[in-house]
Scaffold this active site. Structure first.
Site, PDB file in Angstrom:
ATOM      1  CG  HIS A 451      24.083  32.744 -13.818  1.00  0.00           C
ATOM      2  ND1 HIS A 451      25.180  32.528 -13.001  1.00  0.00           N
ATOM      3  CD2 HIS A 451      24.300  33.948 -14.425  1.00  0.00           C
ATOM      4  CE1 HIS A 451      26.022  33.539 -13.108  1.00  0.00           C
ATOM      5  NE2 HIS A 451      25.514  34.420 -13.970  1.00  0.00           N
ATOM      6  CB  CYS A 467      24.252  37.470 -15.390  1.00  0.00           C
ATOM      7  SG  CYS A 467      24.294  37.308 -17.191  1.00  0.00           S
TER       8      CYS A 467
END
Length: 510
Positions: A451, A467
């Site tokens: 992301h 992440c």
């Protein structure tokens, strides 16, 4: 009589000889003593840039590689023994340094190791910085000298009609750089640095000595970005992100370009799209926004906003042109960014990568994401923040499950971390300043994905909640190159299996 004449002759000869020895000779006099070697002589003969940091320390930087050679506290500037030792090392020639001897200004671990080495060698305690990521602070790009106006801090009034609407801009329209427009703040290695003034014990720095900001480095960053090897933000600074991007650039393009090859860099820029910088005219849509006054830290306050939008025109333009916001301001001194029709200087980063990607490698040790096409050729590389010691990223091979642009973010204290007194599930609206930026590439492992970020200048220098975090523009580019089913392999570093737990970067798309 003869004896008298002989005695007088001998006496006269002695007087003449004594005068000759006493008279100073034009060519035979003692030679002038060479000046002792000081900081200025060292900088000129050793090809070294000299700066002063915010604490008044004198920083010696290799002008060719950008490597920090020494940091001298204010009390050690007259240590001529240390200066003579450094000069001797320069005369013997610089041997290739081992990886352990290289220090990057933007890497907190490197700078901590460098301070420990200084402590061992000189017995001096060098205090750690207040903020380990302060190299992109506002003070790093101060206003230009003799400019009292400063940067524009006012924002335009809301449009009085509905004729101006914010439209998505895929590619900005830029023109060649205009003569005399904007001036890049850069250091001059031939200029003599002045000692800090007496400020009552508090160090002060000449604004023109902003450490490490150089136009040639920014030009190299633009070239790397054009070639598919993202350096992160374009900010005119050497660092680990530039080193990684240069290695990836050479692999992608089959070259052997070096950061010190100014001629080669200029030739590659000419072949790949021209000058590194170009002119852009601010439009009414740029000024109209939408914008928010500020982004709160508390998630319950974030959830009350209509969008996690940009906070200013400069922040929006900096992301559009892959630049650090403060650096954009520094090369456009005195410009009113809130006036439509204003022409500014921006990075000419060229076209985005368009080759489809079939395989991704997330290297947790190098903090880099590599994207490969169907033939196994590297087509793109991005600096990344991948997990942390407390919340590591996954291990092994996974796959892309779905892609979402401009997603919202779901805060769930039962699954994610707990922030303050927020014990309820909250939905944070979408926007580039949201917790996951403007892109979410979900993986088949629940709560994990690739992301964007609201802080592009910290990519590769901080930690994530498990992440893979990229700049918003790199994440958006990668999102256009992948599709569900593309494999993502995690290599190096610690894994989620080592400590147990889940990612805290979960989101829900409306």
């Amino acid at each position: 009589m003869l004896r008298l004449i002989f005695s007088l002759s001998a006496l006269a000869a002695g007087l003449v000889s004594s005068s000759a020895f006493a008279a100073p000779g034009v060519d035979g006099g003692p030679s002038a003593r060479p000046a002792e070697r000081g900081a200025l002589v060292l900088a000129q003969e050793g090809n070294i840039d000299i700066y002063y940091d915010a604490r008044g320390n004198r920083v010696l930087v290799d002008a060719d590689t950008g490597k920090v050679i020494a940091i001298q506290p204010p009390g050690s500037r007259l240590d001529r023994r240390s200066l003579r030792r450094q000069m001797r090392m320069q005369e013997l020639g610089r041997a290739p340094a081992d990886d352990d001897d290289r220090y990057y200004l933007d890497n907190p671990e490197d700078m901590a190791r460098f301070r420990r080495r200084q402590l061992e060698e000189n017995g001096r305690v060098i205090p750690p910085p207040v903020d380990e990521y302060d190299d992109n602070s506002v003070d790093a790009y101060p206003p230009a000298p003799n400019n009292d106006e400063g940067y524009a801090t006012t924002y335009p009034e809301a449009p009085k009609s509905d004729t101006i609407k914010r439209q998505p801009l895929n590619e900005a329209s830029i023109d060649p750089e205009q003569p005399g427009q904007g001036e890049v703040l850069q250091t001059n290695p031939d200029a003599e640095p002045s000692l800090p003034p007496n400020t009552g014990g508090k160090a002060a720095v000449d604004p023109s000595l902003s450490l490490g900001v150089r136009q040639d480095v920014a030009a190299l960053q633009v070239l790397l970005d054009r070639g598919g090897a993202s350096p992160g933000v374009i900010d005119g600074r050497f660092g680990s992100n530039v080193d990684k991007a240069l290695a990836a650039y050479n692999e992608i393009n089959g070259t052997n370009l070096k950061s010190t090859d100014a001629v080669g860099i200029q030739a590659a820029l000419a072949q790949s799209g021209g000058d590194a910088f170009a002119s852009y005219t601010i439009t009414p849509e740029d000024v109209a926004g939408p914008y928010v006054a500020s982004i709160p830290e508390d998630y319950s306050q974030k959830a009350k906003l209509d969008c996690m939008c940009y906070t200013s025109v400069t922040e929006a333009l900096a992301e559009r042109f892959h630049m650090d916001e403060t650096y954009l301001k520094s090369i456009n001194k005195g410009v009113d960014f809130n006036r439509p029709g204003t022409m500014i200087k921006v990075a000419n980063f060229g076209k985005l990568v368009s080759t489809p990607v079939t395989r991704i490698i997330a290297d947790k040790t190098k903090k880099e994401v590599y994207a490969y096409d169907g033939s196994g050729k590297l087509v793109a590389a991005y600096p990344a923040t991948i997990g942390s010691a407390d919340t590591p990223s996954p291990t092994g091979i996974h796959a892309v499950s779905r892609i979402a642009l401009d997603p919202n973010y779901t805060y769930n204290p039962n699954i994610n971390f707990k922030q303050g007194q927020n014990d309820k599930i909250l939905t944070v609206p979408p926007g580039p300043n949201g917790p996951v930026g403007s892109v979410w590439i979900a993986l088949d492992k629940p709560t994990y994905g690739i992301h964007g970020t609201p802080d592009p200048s910290k990519i590769g220098k901080t930690e994530s909640h498990g992440c893979v975090r990229l700049t918003n523009w790199d994440a958006r580019e990668l999102a256009k190159l992948v599709s569900p089913g593309v494999t993502v392999e995690f290599v190096g570093g610690s894994t989620i299996a080592d400590v147990g737990g889940t990612s805290t970067d979960e989101f829900t798309q409306q």
